[in-house]
Write an enzyme that holds these catalytic residues in place. Sequence first.
Site, PDB file in Angstrom:
ATOM      1  CE1 TYR A 104     -13.299   4.734  -7.572  1.00  0.00           C
ATOM      2  CE2 TYR A 104     -15.680   4.846  -7.793  1.00  0.00           C
ATOM      3  CZ  TYR A 104     -14.546   4.181  -7.376  1.00  0.00           C
ATOM      4  OH  TYR A 104     -14.658   2.961  -6.755  1.00  0.00           O
ATOM      5  NE  ARG A 116     -24.544   6.466  -5.051  1.00  0.00           N
ATOM      6  CZ  ARG A 116     -25.169   7.257  -5.924  1.00  0.00           C
ATOM      7  NH1 ARG A 116     -26.424   7.004  -6.283  1.00  0.00           N
ATOM      8  NH2 ARG A 116     -24.547   8.301  -6.457  1.00  0.00           N
ATOM      9  CG  ASP A 122      -2.063   0.941   1.121  1.00  0.00           C
ATOM     10  OD1 ASP A 122      -3.223   0.472   1.089  1.00  0.00           O
ATOM     11  OD2 ASP A 122      -1.827   2.170   1.075  1.00  0.00           O
ATOM     12  NE  ARG A 181     -20.603  12.923  -5.586  1.00  0.00           N
ATOM     13  CZ  ARG A 181     -20.549  11.734  -4.977  1.00  0.00           C
ATOM     14  NH1 ARG A 181     -21.108  10.673  -5.525  1.00  0.00           N
ATOM     15  NH2 ARG A 181     -19.945  11.607  -3.814  1.00  0.00           N
ATOM     16  CG  LEU A 219       0.760   3.475   4.093  1.00  0.00           C
ATOM     17  CD1 LEU A 219       1.802   3.503   5.218  1.00  0.00           C
ATOM     18  CD2 LEU A 219      -0.571   2.964   4.649  1.00  0.00           C
ATOM     19  CB  THR A 253     -17.048   0.243  -8.146  1.00  0.00           C
ATOM     20  OG1 THR A 253     -18.200   1.000  -7.786  1.00  0.00           O
ATOM     21  CG2 THR A 253     -16.391   0.924  -9.344  1.00  0.00           C
ATOM     22  CG  ASP A 254     -22.342   0.115  -7.415  1.00  0.00           C
ATOM     23  OD1 ASP A 254     -21.425   0.957  -7.359  1.00  0.00           O
ATOM     24  OD2 ASP A 254     -23.286   0.077  -6.587  1.00  0.00           O
ATOM     25  CD  GLU A 255     -19.484   5.199  -7.979  1.00  0.00           C
ATOM     26  OE1 GLU A 255     -19.165   6.120  -8.742  1.00  0.00           O
ATOM     27  OE2 GLU A 255     -19.622   5.340  -6.750  1.00  0.00           O
ATOM     28  CG  HIS A 295     -25.313  12.981  -7.487  1.00  0.00           C
ATOM     29  ND1 HIS A 295     -25.766  13.624  -6.362  1.00  0.00           N
ATOM     30  CD2 HIS A 295     -25.014  11.715  -7.095  1.00  0.00           C
ATOM     31  CE1 HIS A 295     -25.762  12.789  -5.341  1.00  0.00           C
ATOM     32  NE2 HIS A 295     -25.311  11.620  -5.765  1.00  0.00           N
ATOM     33  CB  ALA A 317      -4.128  -0.241  -4.891  1.00  0.00           C
ATOM     34  CB  ALA A 318      -8.877   2.298  -6.202  1.00  0.00           C
ATOM     35  CE  LYS A 331     -12.214   0.400  -9.062  1.00  0.00           C
ATOM     36  NZ  LYS A 331     -11.068  -0.205  -8.305  1.00  0.00           N
TER      37      LYS A 331
HETATM   38  P1  NAD Z   1      -9.929   3.478   0.245  1.00  0.00           P
HETATM   39  O1  NAD Z   1      -9.812   4.809  -0.430  1.00  0.00           O
HETATM   40  O2  NAD Z   1     -10.386   3.417   1.665  1.00  0.00           O
HETATM   41  O3  NAD Z   1      -8.522   2.733   0.194  1.00  0.00           O
HETATM   42  C1  NAD Z   1      -7.701   2.721  -0.930  1.00  0.00           C
HETATM   43  C2  NAD Z   1      -6.340   2.186  -0.502  1.00  0.00           C
HETATM   44  O4  NAD Z   1      -5.496   2.130  -1.654  1.00  0.00           O
HETATM   45  C3  NAD Z   1      -5.617   3.076   0.519  1.00  0.00           C
HETATM   46  O5  NAD Z   1      -5.043   2.280   1.526  1.00  0.00           O
HETATM   47  C4  NAD Z   1      -4.537   3.769  -0.300  1.00  0.00           C
HETATM   48  O6  NAD Z   1      -3.383   4.109   0.452  1.00  0.00           O
HETATM   49  C5  NAD Z   1      -4.239   2.710  -1.345  1.00  0.00           C
HETATM   50  N1  NAD Z   1      -3.667   3.272  -2.574  1.00  0.00           N
HETATM   51  C6  NAD Z   1      -4.129   4.330  -3.290  1.00  0.00           C
HETATM   52  N2  NAD Z   1      -3.334   4.557  -4.345  1.00  0.00           N
HETATM   53  C7  NAD Z   1      -2.354   3.608  -4.307  1.00  0.00           C
HETATM   54  C8  NAD Z   1      -1.244   3.304  -5.136  1.00  0.00           C
HETATM   55  N3  NAD Z   1      -0.978   4.037  -6.222  1.00  0.00           N
HETATM   56  N4  NAD Z   1      -0.462   2.261  -4.809  1.00  0.00           N
HETATM   57  C9  NAD Z   1      -0.718   1.508  -3.710  1.00  0.00           C
HETATM   58  N5  NAD Z   1      -1.750   1.758  -2.879  1.00  0.00           N
HETATM   59  C10 NAD Z   1      -2.563   2.795  -3.180  1.00  0.00           C
HETATM   60  O7  NAD Z   1     -10.853   2.615  -0.706  1.00  0.00           O
HETATM   61  P2  NAD Z   1     -11.949   1.509  -0.350  1.00  0.00           P
HETATM   62  O8  NAD Z   1     -13.245   2.177  -0.127  1.00  0.00           O
HETATM   63  O9  NAD Z   1     -11.406   0.565   0.641  1.00  0.00           O
HETATM   64  O10 NAD Z   1     -12.051   0.777  -1.772  1.00  0.00           O
HETATM   65  C11 NAD Z   1     -11.204  -0.333  -2.079  1.00  0.00           C
HETATM   66  C12 NAD Z   1     -11.504  -0.817  -3.475  1.00  0.00           C
HETATM   67  O11 NAD Z   1     -12.874  -1.183  -3.557  1.00  0.00           O
HETATM   68  C13 NAD Z   1     -11.288   0.248  -4.546  1.00  0.00           C
HETATM   69  O12 NAD Z   1     -10.726  -0.366  -5.665  1.00  0.00           O
HETATM   70  C14 NAD Z   1     -12.688   0.758  -4.843  1.00  0.00           C
HETATM   71  O13 NAD Z   1     -12.771   1.206  -6.186  1.00  0.00           O
HETATM   72  C15 NAD Z   1     -13.508  -0.480  -4.609  1.00  0.00           C
HETATM   73  N6  NAD Z   1     -14.901  -0.268  -4.174  1.00  0.00           N
HETATM   74  C16 NAD Z   1     -15.190   0.549  -3.131  1.00  0.00           C
HETATM   75  C17 NAD Z   1     -16.521   0.689  -2.709  1.00  0.00           C
HETATM   76  C18 NAD Z   1     -16.918   1.584  -1.556  1.00  0.00           C
HETATM   77  O14 NAD Z   1     -18.109   1.811  -1.356  1.00  0.00           O
HETATM   78  N7  NAD Z   1     -16.005   2.092  -0.764  1.00  0.00           N
HETATM   79  C19 NAD Z   1     -17.533  -0.010  -3.374  1.00  0.00           C
HETATM   80  C20 NAD Z   1     -17.177  -0.836  -4.445  1.00  0.00           C
HETATM   81  C21 NAD Z   1     -15.859  -0.969  -4.828  1.00  0.00           C
HETATM   82  O1  TDX Z   2     -21.339  14.982   1.529  1.00  0.00           O
HETATM   83  C1  TDX Z   2     -21.985  14.149   0.866  1.00  0.00           C
HETATM   84  N1  TDX Z   2     -23.295  14.396   0.595  1.00  0.00           N
HETATM   85  C2  TDX Z   2     -24.071  13.565  -0.152  1.00  0.00           C
HETATM   86  O2  TDX Z   2     -25.257  13.836  -0.378  1.00  0.00           O
HETATM   87  C3  TDX Z   2     -21.390  12.922   0.375  1.00  0.00           C
HETATM   88  C4  TDX Z   2     -19.958  12.591   0.671  1.00  0.00           C
HETATM   89  C5  TDX Z   2     -22.191  12.091  -0.358  1.00  0.00           C
HETATM   90  N2  TDX Z   2     -23.481  12.391  -0.640  1.00  0.00           N
HETATM   91  C6  TDX Z   2     -24.282  11.479  -1.480  1.00  0.00           C
HETATM   92  C7  TDX Z   2     -23.648  11.170  -2.834  1.00  0.00           C
HETATM   93  C8  TDX Z   2     -24.121   9.759  -3.124  1.00  0.00           C
HETATM   94  O3  TDX Z   2     -25.397   9.800  -3.738  1.00  0.00           O
HETATM   95  O4  TDX Z   2     -24.343  10.214  -0.815  1.00  0.00           O
HETATM   96  C9  TDX Z   2     -24.238   9.131  -1.745  1.00  0.00           C
HETATM   97  C10 TDX Z   2     -23.031   8.280  -1.371  1.00  0.00           C
HETATM   98  O5  TDX Z   2     -21.877   9.063  -1.610  1.00  0.00           O
HETATM   99  P1  TDX Z   2     -20.392   8.492  -1.388  1.00  0.00           P
HETATM  100  O6  TDX Z   2     -20.284   7.975  -0.005  1.00  0.00           O
HETATM  101  O7  TDX Z   2     -19.444   9.541  -1.841  1.00  0.00           O
HETATM  102  O8  TDX Z   2     -20.402   7.228  -2.350  1.00  0.00           O
HETATM  103  P2  TDX Z   2     -20.651   7.054  -3.931  1.00  0.00           P
HETATM  104  O9  TDX Z   2     -20.378   8.298  -4.665  1.00  0.00           O
HETATM  105  O10 TDX Z   2     -22.005   6.442  -4.105  1.00  0.00           O
HETATM  106  O11 TDX Z   2     -19.495   5.993  -4.278  1.00  0.00           O
HETATM  107  C11 TDX Z   2     -19.229   4.895  -3.375  1.00  0.00           C
HETATM  108  O12 TDX Z   2     -19.750   3.681  -3.851  1.00  0.00           O
HETATM  109  C12 TDX Z   2     -19.125   3.058  -4.947  1.00  0.00           C
HETATM  110  C13 TDX Z   2     -17.730   4.738  -3.115  1.00  0.00           C
HETATM  111  O13 TDX Z   2     -17.193   5.969  -2.671  1.00  0.00           O
HETATM  112  C14 TDX Z   2     -17.001   4.250  -4.327  1.00  0.00           C
HETATM  113  O14 TDX Z   2     -15.630   4.012  -4.017  1.00  0.00           O
HETATM  114  C15 TDX Z   2     -17.629   2.957  -4.767  1.00  0.00           C
HETATM  115  O15 TDX Z   2     -17.037   2.522  -5.951  1.00  0.00           O
END
Ligand code: NAD
Ligand code: TDX
Length: 340
Positions: free
Chosen positions: A150, A214, A34, A273, A36, A126-128, A276, A83-84, A154
């Site tokens: 983003y 969502r 990672d 956003r 970090l 991701t679903d996005e 959005h 990693a992302a 992906k």
């Molecule tokens: P996060 O942002 O919490 O963590 C990302 C991690 O990747 C961090 O530890 C960061 O340091 C590391 N990283 C970033 N750039 C890097 C690089 N160039 N090299 C090595 N490490 C690096 O993300 P998360 O929410 O845990 O998401 C993890 C994965 O799941 C991502 O690929 C994201 O697209 C996917 N995902 C997230 C969600 C969600 O709702 N959070 C949903 C679906 C899929």
């Molecule tokens: O301040 C806010 N106000 C608000 O209304 C934030 C941060 C979000 N929102 C809304 C935007 C979205 O409709 O809430 C919903 C969720 O937002 P996020 O938590 O930013 O998630 P989203 O944009 O849906 O994306 C997430 O799900 C898919 C993760 O961040 C992604 O990493 C993943 O791939």
Amino acid sequence: MKNILVTGGAGFIGSAFVRHMVASYPDYNIICFDKLTYAGNIDNLLPVSDEENYRFERGDVADRSAVSRVLREYRIDTVVNFAAESHVDRSILAPDAFIHTDVVGVYILLDEGRKHGIERFCQVSTDEVYGDIEDGLSLEDDRFLPNSPYAASKAGGELMVRAYHATYGMDTVITRGSNTYGPYQYPEKLVPFFTTEAIDDRPLPLYGDGEQIRDWLYVDDHARGVDRILHYGATGEAYNLAGENQRNNIEVTTRILKLLGKPDSLIRHVPDREGHDRRYAMSAEKARALGWRRQFDFETGLEATVRWYQENEWWWRKIKTGEYLDYYKQQYAERLASVE
Ligand code: NAD
Ligand code: TDX
């Protein structure tokens, strides 16, 4: 499968996966790699830091020589790429890092993985990538219509995985998780951001009308889903990991406030956003056929999550300083001022 490289394992979902794998598979060596970044947090890995079958290496997935070194030194046979850059709002402000990690990083991991003869590559997506869907459920073969930098990055990473499977015969699988929430999530995403802001009686900036939908997936269910696909997914295939808990943002927000005993008057409807997406929703059938089922419904998962943030201020208070405050100002100051 023996030596597993988990990239992005210090982030939110990656660390849940590392904790799960270290505890569930004592015969595997779990090597976390990672960079970090602001979102990576070594505190997320404290529960496993003394375990025999766990190692941590700091590095960038887009750095070819660093990736090559860990693949060689640890005789890696499996890569799971979490990693992302993962936050949509940050991708709107500054897309560069997203292309670097989510596209170029995936390519470097695939290319070095192929040279080192790894046996399986699992890409966490991701679903996005499906974009906004008005009704119904996205299926794995649906076309990609990503709308944010983003989501597009992906999608680009996924297409590179597809190409390495089709062209070089690499053994790959892809997971597409829905919106994930739970402990250890960086407090920029909706659930931890609103929970920690509400604890401090601060305004909650809800974008637009708040009717966006969502599908919420608890983090441990997501981690178990990746484990299942990694072990049982068919080569070259993608699998949705859907929470099957569709909620709109107003419902999520009012539920958080209720759990905290805080008033709905903290909600501010701020300018939306850009670009959005109104709704994401996927079918979970294909992953279910492999034996994966989510265990947490939204009410249970959210209650556990909100309680965790209440009880673990040590974890999030130190994050909400420095860079976080700069980002907060950039993202929210004008939006909030416009509705005060
Ligand atoms: P996060 O942002 O919490 O963590 C990302 C991690 O990747 C961090 O530890 C960061 O340091 C590391 N990283 C970033 N750039 C890097 C690089 N160039 N090299 C090595 N490490 C690096 O993300 P998360 O929410 O845990 O998401 C993890 C994965 O799941 C991502 O690929 C994201 O697209 C996917 N995902 C997230 C969600 C969600 O709702 N959070 C949903 C679906 C899929
Ligand atoms: O301040 C806010 N106000 C608000 O209304 C934030 C941060 C979000 N929102 C809304 C935007 C979205 O409709 O809430 C919903 C969720 O937002 P996020 O938590 O930013 O998630 P989203 O944009 O849906 O994306 C997430 O799900 C898919 C993760 O961040 C992604 O990493 C993943 O791939």
